[in-house]
Design a protein around this motif. Structure first.
Motif, mmCIF file in Angstrom:
data_model
loop_
_atom_site.group_PDB
_atom_site.id
_atom_site.type_symbol
_atom_site.label_atom_id
_atom_site.label_comp_id
_atom_site.label_asym_id
_atom_site.label_seq_id
_atom_site.Cartn_x
_atom_site.Cartn_y
_atom_site.Cartn_z
ATOM 1 N N ASN A 147 7.633 -67.079 -21.811
ATOM 2 C CA ASN A 147 6.222 -66.699 -21.741
ATOM 3 C C ASN A 147 6.002 -65.585 -20.728
ATOM 4 N N ASP A 148 6.697 -65.668 -19.586
ATOM 5 C CA ASP A 148 6.572 -64.634 -18.558
ATOM 6 C C ASP A 148 7.049 -63.278 -19.082
ATOM 7 N N ILE A 149 8.164 -63.290 -19.783
ATOM 8 C CA ILE A 149 8.709 -62.047 -20.328
ATOM 9 C C ILE A 149 7.719 -61.430 -21.315
ATOM 10 N N ALA A 195 2.522 -64.272 -31.526
ATOM 11 C CA ALA A 195 3.981 -64.080 -31.515
ATOM 12 C C ALA A 195 4.618 -64.957 -30.441
ATOM 13 N N LYS A 196 4.000 -64.975 -29.270
ATOM 14 C CA LYS A 196 4.509 -65.811 -28.177
ATOM 15 C C LYS A 196 4.531 -67.272 -28.601
ATOM 16 N N ASP A 197 3.454 -67.734 -29.225
ATOM 17 C CA ASP A 197 3.389 -69.120 -29.700
ATOM 18 C C ASP A 197 4.483 -69.399 -30.730
ATOM 19 N N ASN A 198 4.667 -68.473 -31.666
ATOM 20 C CA ASN A 198 5.678 -68.652 -32.705
ATOM 21 C C ASN A 198 7.085 -68.723 -32.117
ATOM 22 N N ILE A 199 7.380 -67.847 -31.191
ATOM 23 C CA ILE A 199 8.714 -67.823 -30.584
ATOM 24 C C ILE A 199 8.961 -69.087 -29.768
ATOM 25 N N THR A 200 8.015 -69.460 -28.928
ATOM 26 C CA THR A 200 8.231 -70.656 -28.101
ATOM 27 C C THR A 200 8.283 -71.917 -28.956
ATOM 28 N N ASP A 201 7.452 -71.997 -29.987
ATOM 29 C CA ASP A 201 7.492 -73.172 -30.870
ATOM 30 C C ASP A 201 8.844 -73.281 -31.571
ATOM 31 N N LYS A 217 13.872 -57.334 -26.043
ATOM 32 C CA LYS A 217 13.557 -57.310 -24.608
ATOM 33 C C LYS A 217 14.145 -58.530 -23.905
ATOM 34 N N VAL A 218 14.059 -59.695 -24.539
ATOM 35 C CA VAL A 218 14.638 -60.901 -23.950
ATOM 36 C C VAL A 218 16.156 -60.748 -23.866
ATOM 37 N N THR A 219 16.763 -60.226 -24.925
ATOM 38 C CA THR A 219 18.211 -59.989 -24.936
ATOM 39 C C THR A 219 18.602 -59.055 -23.797
ATOM 40 N N GLY A 220 17.809 -58.024 -23.583
ATOM 41 C CA GLY A 220 18.078 -57.095 -22.483
ATOM 42 C C GLY A 220 18.032 -57.782 -21.135
ATOM 43 N N LYS A 221 17.074 -58.675 -20.953
ATOM 44 C CA LYS A 221 16.959 -59.415 -19.688
ATOM 45 C C LYS A 221 18.157 -60.339 -19.487
#
Length: 144
Positions: A3-5, A35-41, A107-111
């Protein structure tokens, strides 16, 4: 953690949605939240079922987002949410969804690849909420 990312990317992503897909600012903002909800779910469901390996392969850079059935599933659900919840035409939603989900996953992969975020951090964030509670209740409070 995820969520922070996403929250840190929100301004950039909202701007991209406005310029590339002519979404109104409010709709673009809500699109990123969906999108955030979909990814975290999706991550929570996969973690709960023990099937997080495919997503972790994407986050570690071992697989491209387009090679993951988990990512494909997120995109499909996201298209439905964009049309059903925000009223975005299906033809636009089918362009927006893969762009947004892939943008976030990259972006998450980059982090993760840079060492800025560990796999444990990603999974730990998932375990912090309701998933941890349901697991501990389901296992007789073993993890309390």
């Amino acid at each position: 953690m995820i969520n922070d990312i996403i929250n840190n990317l929100k301004g950039q992503l909202t701007g991209e949605l406005q310029s590339k897909y002519n979404l109104q600012p409010d709709t673009a903002n809500k699109s990123v939240d969906l999108a955030k909800d979909n990814i975290t779910d999706e991550m929570k469901q996969r973690a709960a079922s023990g099937d997080i390996g495919g997503l972790m392969d994407v986050f570690k850079g071992n697989k491209a987002p387009g090679e993951s059935s988990a990512v494909d599933g997120m995109i499909g659900k996201y298209v439905s949410d964009l049309t059903g919840k925000l009223g975005i035409p299906a033809s636009v939603a089918q362009q927006v969804a893969p762009f947004v989900i892939n943008f976030i996953m990259q972006k998450v992969t980059g982090k993760v690849s840079s060492g800025g975020v560990s796999q444990t951090d990603l999974l730990g964030g998932l375990m912090g909420g309701g998933l941890k509670d349901s697991l501990s209740k389901g296992l007789g409070g073993l993890f309390k």
